[in-house]
Design a protein around this motif. Structure first.
Motif, PDB file in Angstrom:
ATOM      1  N   UNK A 209       0.824  -1.210   0.000  1.00 38.11           N
ATOM      2  CA  UNK A 209       0.000   0.000   0.000  1.00 38.11           C
ATOM      3  C   UNK A 209       0.858   1.261   0.000  1.00 38.11           C
ATOM      4  N   UNK A 210       1.955   1.227   0.722  1.00 41.06           N
ATOM      5  CA  UNK A 210       2.780   2.412   0.887  1.00 41.06           C
ATOM      6  C   UNK A 210       3.746   2.629  -0.289  1.00 41.06           C
ATOM      7  N   UNK A 231     -10.432  -8.104   2.942  1.00 41.83           N
ATOM      8  CA  UNK A 231      -9.126  -7.475   3.141  1.00 41.83           C
ATOM      9  C   UNK A 231      -9.245  -6.233   4.014  1.00 41.83           C
ATOM     10  N   UNK A 232     -10.234  -5.382   3.728  1.00 43.33           N
ATOM     11  CA  UNK A 232     -10.414  -4.146   4.495  1.00 43.33           C
ATOM     12  C   UNK A 232     -10.729  -4.442   5.955  1.00 43.33           C
ATOM     13  N   UNK A 233     -11.565  -5.457   6.181  1.00 48.96           N
ATOM     14  CA  UNK A 233     -11.920  -5.816   7.554  1.00 48.96           C
ATOM     15  C   UNK A 233     -10.691  -6.311   8.314  1.00 48.96           C
ATOM     16  N   UNK A 234      -9.878  -7.140   7.646  1.00 47.00           N
ATOM     17  CA  UNK A 234      -8.630  -7.626   8.255  1.00 47.00           C
ATOM     18  C   UNK A 234      -7.705  -6.458   8.577  1.00 47.00           C
ATOM     19  N   UNK A 244      -7.473   2.232   2.309  1.00 42.40           N
ATOM     20  CA  UNK A 244      -7.444   3.521   1.616  1.00 42.40           C
ATOM     21  C   UNK A 244      -6.951   4.631   2.543  1.00 42.40           C
ATOM     22  N   UNK A 245      -7.417   4.605   3.773  1.00 41.00           N
ATOM     23  CA  UNK A 245      -6.958   5.601   4.739  1.00 41.00           C
ATOM     24  C   UNK A 245      -5.467   5.460   5.010  1.00 41.00           C
ATOM     25  N   UNK A 246      -4.979   4.230   5.118  1.00 38.06           N
ATOM     26  CA  UNK A 246      -3.553   3.999   5.349  1.00 38.06           C
ATOM     27  C   UNK A 246      -2.735   4.511   4.168  1.00 38.06           C
ATOM     28  N   UNK A 247      -3.197   4.213   2.963  1.00 35.99           N
ATOM     29  CA  UNK A 247      -2.445   4.644   1.773  1.00 35.99           C
ATOM     30  C   UNK A 247      -2.402   6.149   1.663  1.00 35.99           C
ATOM     31  N   UNK A 248      -3.464   6.816   2.033  1.00 33.38           N
ATOM     32  CA  UNK A 248      -3.514   8.290   1.913  1.00 33.38           C
ATOM     33  C   UNK A 248      -2.829   8.959   3.096  1.00 33.38           C
TER      34      UNK A 248
END
Length: 250
Positions: A209-210, A231-234, A244-248
């Motif tokens: 993601x990063x 995936x999002x829940x995990x 998405x929040x992590x990537x941004x």
């Protein structure tokens, strides 16, 4: 700090041989690849290196080698490194997953002893990795049977590169019961095997993601999740934010 490789030599003997006591101004790494090699440091008792063992000798330390029938094979690396006095004694690394991987990588990359520039740089990088290993906690761990088993388990998980693997699969592959593997892993690491698997998968997800340009759908598929929702829940369960929040960076 960077290693400067001076020579790489692949030796082999089928009869008796001896290199008399001597010292030099550079480092030396001996890797035994077949049978045994005996060595002596200063006036100490003779020690034996078996196939898979490695011996790191710092500059200025007197040493000798003895080769006895039925013969031995070994790899010698001599190199410079600064600071030269970071070790005062030789370091013997007995056969382990680390020494096996180190030797296998060396043999796979370097077929001859007259090295191309990129081969020389590769070997120098491996030598630096060796010093990093010696400074790690892993180097202090005794490679008894349970520790070797746990090292095998962690390698199996890491080699999946973020893809799923279950405790049952690991137990079956290694011919142990699920309860034995799980109990031993927790005893020696303080962490459950399932938690370790999730943590390694999360690390790979964060990395992709990063630092990659792959979209989240591709990452979901690449890491073996059923769908983006799973995936999002995990990811949110493990980090508190969605992919998405992590990537941004939010």
């Amino acid at each position: 700090m960077n290693a400067n490789l001076l020579i790489l030599f692949k030796g082999e003997r089928h009869d008796y041989g001896k290199v008399n006591m001597h010292a030099h101004k550079f480092w030396q790494l001996e890797i035994v690849t077949r049978h045994h090699v005996a060595y002596t440091m200063l006036n100490e008792e003779r020690q034996l290196l078996s196939a898979g063992d490695m011996l790191l000798i710092p500059p200025g330390l007197e040493h000798e080698f003895v080769y006895e029938p039925p013969g031995a094979a070994w790899i010698t690396l001599k190199f410079e490194r600064s600071p030269a006095d970071c070790l005062q004694r030789e370091v013997t690394l007995r056969k382990s997953l680390f020494t096996e991987k180190f030797t296998a990588s060396l043999l796979a990359m370097v077929t001859g002893t007259i090295l191309r520039p990129y081969e020389k740089r590769f070997v120098e990088g491996m030598l630096e990795a060796l010093f990093m290993y010696l400074e790690s906690e892993e180097a202090d761990q005794t490679e008894d049977a349970p520790s070797q088993l746990i090292r095998t388990v962690t390698d199996m998980v890491r080699e999946r590169n973020g893809k799923p693997i279950s405790v049952d699969e690991i137990a079956q592959e290694l011919s142990y019961t699920r309860s034995h593997i799980s109990k031993l892993f927790r005893q020696l690491t303080g962490e459950s095997l399932k938690s370790f698997i999730d943590r390694i998968r999360l690390d790979k997800a964060k990395e992709m993601l990063r630092y990659s340009e792959f979209n989240i759908s591709y990452i979901t598929e690449e890491l073996g999740f059923k769908d983006i929702f799973t995936f999002s829940r995990f990811f949110k369960r493990m980090t508190g934010v969605n992919p998405r929040q992590y990537r941004s960076g939010k």
